[in-house]
Design a protein around this motif. Structure first.
Motif, PDB file in Angstrom:
ATOM      1  N   HIS A  45      69.922  27.361  30.569  1.00 10.15           N
ATOM      2  CA  HIS A  45      71.220  26.901  30.939  1.00 10.15           C
ATOM      3  C   HIS A  45      72.059  26.503  29.947  1.00 10.15           C
ATOM      4  O   HIS A  45      73.241  26.816  30.268  1.00 10.15           O
ATOM      5  N   GLN A 215      71.200  19.334  44.975  1.00 10.82           N
ATOM      6  CA  GLN A 215      70.894  20.413  43.834  1.00 10.82           C
ATOM      7  C   GLN A 215      70.067  19.814  42.830  1.00 10.82           C
ATOM      8  O   GLN A 215      70.070  18.562  42.679  1.00 10.82           O
ATOM      9  N   THR A 231      71.021  26.309  47.251  1.00  9.72           N
ATOM     10  CA  THR A 231      70.854  27.785  47.295  1.00  9.72           C
ATOM     11  C   THR A 231      70.187  27.970  48.826  1.00  9.72           C
ATOM     12  O   THR A 231      70.502  28.950  49.448  1.00  9.72           O
ATOM     13  N   TYR A 261      76.161  24.878  35.605  1.00  9.27           N
ATOM     14  CA  TYR A 261      75.139  25.799  35.844  1.00  9.27           C
ATOM     15  C   TYR A 261      74.783  25.988  37.203  1.00  9.27           C
ATOM     16  O   TYR A 261      74.863  27.074  37.792  1.00  9.27           O
ATOM     17  N   ASP A 262      74.562  24.824  37.861  1.00  6.46           N
ATOM     18  CA  ASP A 262      73.755  24.777  39.227  1.00  6.46           C
ATOM     19  C   ASP A 262      74.800  25.334  40.123  1.00  6.46           C
ATOM     20  O   ASP A 262      74.205  26.091  41.170  1.00  6.46           O
ATOM     21  N   GLU A 266      74.476  29.440  39.358  1.00 10.46           N
ATOM     22  CA  GLU A 266      73.392  29.954  40.156  1.00 10.46           C
ATOM     23  C   GLU A 266      74.102  30.027  41.799  1.00 10.46           C
ATOM     24  O   GLU A 266      73.752  30.870  42.579  1.00 10.46           O
ATOM     25  N   ASP A 269      76.509  32.869  42.284  1.00  9.23           N
ATOM     26  CA  ASP A 269      76.305  34.240  42.088  1.00  9.23           C
ATOM     27  C   ASP A 269      75.453  34.580  43.467  1.00  9.23           C
ATOM     28  O   ASP A 269      75.701  35.699  44.074  1.00  9.23           O
TER      29      ASP A 269
END
Length: 302
Positions: A45, A215, A231, A261-262, A266, A269
């Motif tokens: 990451h 998260q 997610t 990143y998270d 992530e 996306d």
């Protein structure tokens, strides 16, 4: 305020190049028996961003902003900066404070909430370093500040702006770092998160639907942590017909790697894959209102 002769900005720390990444993660996970493979997986990451976490530069910027606010309001206190997990290490900063003749400092921590990893662990760090450094200054941690307007209002304005860029009917999704259900003071942490989420939602979009999710969990699969993960929640919202989300990272003071990143990689996306319009609200770390908070907490401590 006159009872202190310095302010200590105390933060988490982060790598500032590819060679720093694994040693930094080893510092973070020391004593937790995390497999090397997991460290290397998380390290990827950081490598996406050149091995540099934004948190250290954000701390430099925050330190400068606090110093400017102090100067503008006649507060004659030096500001020091130390980290838990990377340079400048807290112990080295405390040694410098001692050398400079500092006898009593107030610590402003880049974590707004109660709980173990968000509050109590910093108290442990301070106590450990004061034992390590002979004749160290006294260091008093300033109170948690999750309910303070200087922390909350930047999220309110950011949420309004994010919603203005999304289709009508967008859902507000508040996020915070997950912790194990067994972690001490977990209930207080969650209660404060719920209160901040409620306040931001009411001020930014009265009546709008919102959720609090989590998260960045890092424990073994069998260990229960705070849920749902963002997610999983995005997938659930998609199944319910939600087509737009404003993601508000209320658990974080600054845009460090677990935000970049998270959420920005992530979660963003996955939202794109699901066809959900996605807007992520900024954290308060660079907001001028947030930079006034250490001074105001010091004023309250008088």
């Amino acid at each position: 305020m006159t009872s202190y002769d310095a302010l200590l900005l105390l933060s988490f720390g982060g790598p500032e190049g590819p060679d720093d990444v694994i040693p930094f993660l080893e510092n973070v996970t020391r004593g937790r028996n995390i497999p090397r493979e997991r460290l290397e997986e998380v390290g990827e990451h950081y490598y996406l961003f050149g091995g540099v976490s934004p948190i250290n530069q954000l701390c430099r910027d925050l330190k400068a902003a606090i110093e400017a606010d102090f100067a503008a309001h006649g507060v004659d206190l030096p500001v020091y900066w130390g980290n838990r997990n990377w340079t400048p290490y807290l112990a080295d900063t405390v040694r410098q404070m001692k050398a400079d003749g500092i006898r009593r400092a107030a610590a402003f921590v880049t974590s707004a909430y109660s709980g173990y990893s968000t509050n109590d662990q910093y108290l442990e760090d301070i106590a450990r370093v004061r034992e390590e450094v002979e004749d160290a200054p006294e260091i008093d941690k300033l109170p948690v500040y999750s309910g303070r307007p200087e922390f909350v209002e930047p999220f309110v304005d950011g949420t309004k702006e994010a919603l203005s860029r999304l289709p009508e009917g967008a859902r507000i999704v508040f996020t915070a770092h997950s912790v194990p259900l067994s972690q001490p003071n977990r209930e207080k942490y969650v209660a404060e998160l719920e209160e901040v989420a409620r306040t931001v939602a009411q001020k930014a979009a009265p009546g709008a639907p919102w959720d609090l999710v989590y998260q960045s969990r890092s424990g073994p699969p069998g260990q229960p942590w705070l849920e749902p993960q963002i997610t999983d929640h995005l997938t659930k919202l998609h199944g319910e017909g939600v087509r737009a989300v404003a993601v508000v990272p209320i658990g974080f003071v600054s845009d460090h790697m677990e935000v970049k990143y998270d959420l920005d990689v992530e979660a963003a996306d996955l939202a794109a894959e699901l066809g959900i319009a996605f807007a992520r609200v900024a954290t308060p770390g660079t907001d001028p209102r947030f930079a006034t908070l250490p001074r105001r907490l010091l004023e309250d401590a008088r």
